[in-house]
Scaffold this motif. Structure first.
Motif: not given
Length: 295
Positions: A177-206
């Motif tokens: 749901t959170p990443i869908q909201r980012v897209r729907q509300q245009n909180l950042t540009q589409p090319q800046n949306v990054v998705e992974f299977q696990n939150y821990s992968q996102c945190v490692d990238q951060l």
């Protein structure tokens, strides 16, 4: 099916160990929780419960990468967290002790498929109740009310809320749901949306500087921030309401009602609060149970 009167569920030290509050050392040891295993349980008209009775076991869908909520120790294999304990409490209310639970890790994008196919009997894992998902699965609850927030690097003052995400790379879990909201509300540009299977992968990238923010429910983000407060912080500007429910087969109304009854009992008799205080409450953030809506 073998029955026992009382089970003791020994919670291993959470991934949040050492953090009574975010970044504070020296937390007290995790409380041991116990749930009475119900005897002679009947759920007339429930195909799901009949399957559980026949198998003598429960297949519980879970997450394994969310500190304080649902995480698996890589050494012992033990599962701990608020969602895990809610699931164990439900199992005990259905007459199934903890040693007869099979934990099935299901990615966010596959939850509806897993429930509808019968791969799991129920799913407890930061599963936001919404109308779209109700077309495919049923929900008991909610048992927790969270809100979407942002996790950023501790030394980054540029992100202060959702309106400051333009031109920032934002990461979350595929299908959530959170990443869908980012897209729907245009909180950042589409090319800046990054998705992974696990939150821990996102945190490692951060941490590595490959993305600028991780977004999901504040409860999850606080768990990660508590693990690494020198490098991570939660912005603290909640911009949604996320009611967590227990996912169940859509047409098994009798089973959904039974799970709702068990959640209501836990909220009334103080079991919910004990579970929260011993798990997610270690983040230092207080909470009270939401009203059961019986969807």
């Amino acid at each position: 099916m073998r029955r026992v009167g009382v089970i003791l569920v020994a919670l291993a030290a959470l991934v949040l160990a050492g953090c009574g509050r975010e970044g504070a050392p020296g937390a007290a040891p995790t409380e041991q929780l116990s749930y009475p295993v119900a005897q002679n349980v009947q759920v007339p008209g429930s195909a799901t419960f009949a399957k559980i009775q026949q198998a003598g076991r429960i297949k519980m869908g879970v997450k394994n990468d969310q500190p304080g909520l649902g995480v698996q120790d890589p050494t012992t294999g033990q599962y701990t967290g608020f969602d895990i304990e809610i699931g164990r409490m439900i199992a005990a209310g259905l007459g199934v002790p903890a040693d007869r639970i099979d934990y099935v890790v299901v990615p966010s994008a596959a939850r509806e498929d897993a429930i509808s196919r019968g791969d799991v009997d129920y799913y407890v894992g930061t599963y936001t109740i919404n109308d779209n998902r109700k077309q495919r699965v049923g929900f008991a609850g909610p048992y927790y009310l969270a809100g979407q927030d942002l996790l950023v690097r501790a030394d980054d003052p540029s992100i202060t809320g959702p309106t400051t995400l333009q031109n920032k790379r934002v990461c979350s879990v595929t299908g959530s749901t959170p990443i869908q909201r980012v897209r729907q509300q245009n909180l950042t540009q589409p090319q800046n949306v990054v998705e992974f299977q696990n939150y821990s992968q996102c945190v490692d990238q951060l941490i590595a500087g490959q993305v600028d923010a991780v977004t999901t429910d504040d409860a999850i983000l606080k768990g990660f921030a508590a693990q690494d407060p020198q490098r991570l912080k939660v912005v603290g500007q909640v911009f949604s309401q996320e009611p967590y429910g227990v996912g169940v087969p859509r047409d098994d109304v009798a089973f959904r009602n039974k799970v709702n009854d068990l959640l209501q009992q836990a909220e009334t008799d103080g079991t919910w609060q004990r579970i929260y205080d011993a798990t997610l409450g270690k983040s230092g953030t207080p909470a009270t149970p939401p009203a059961i809506q019986r969807y």
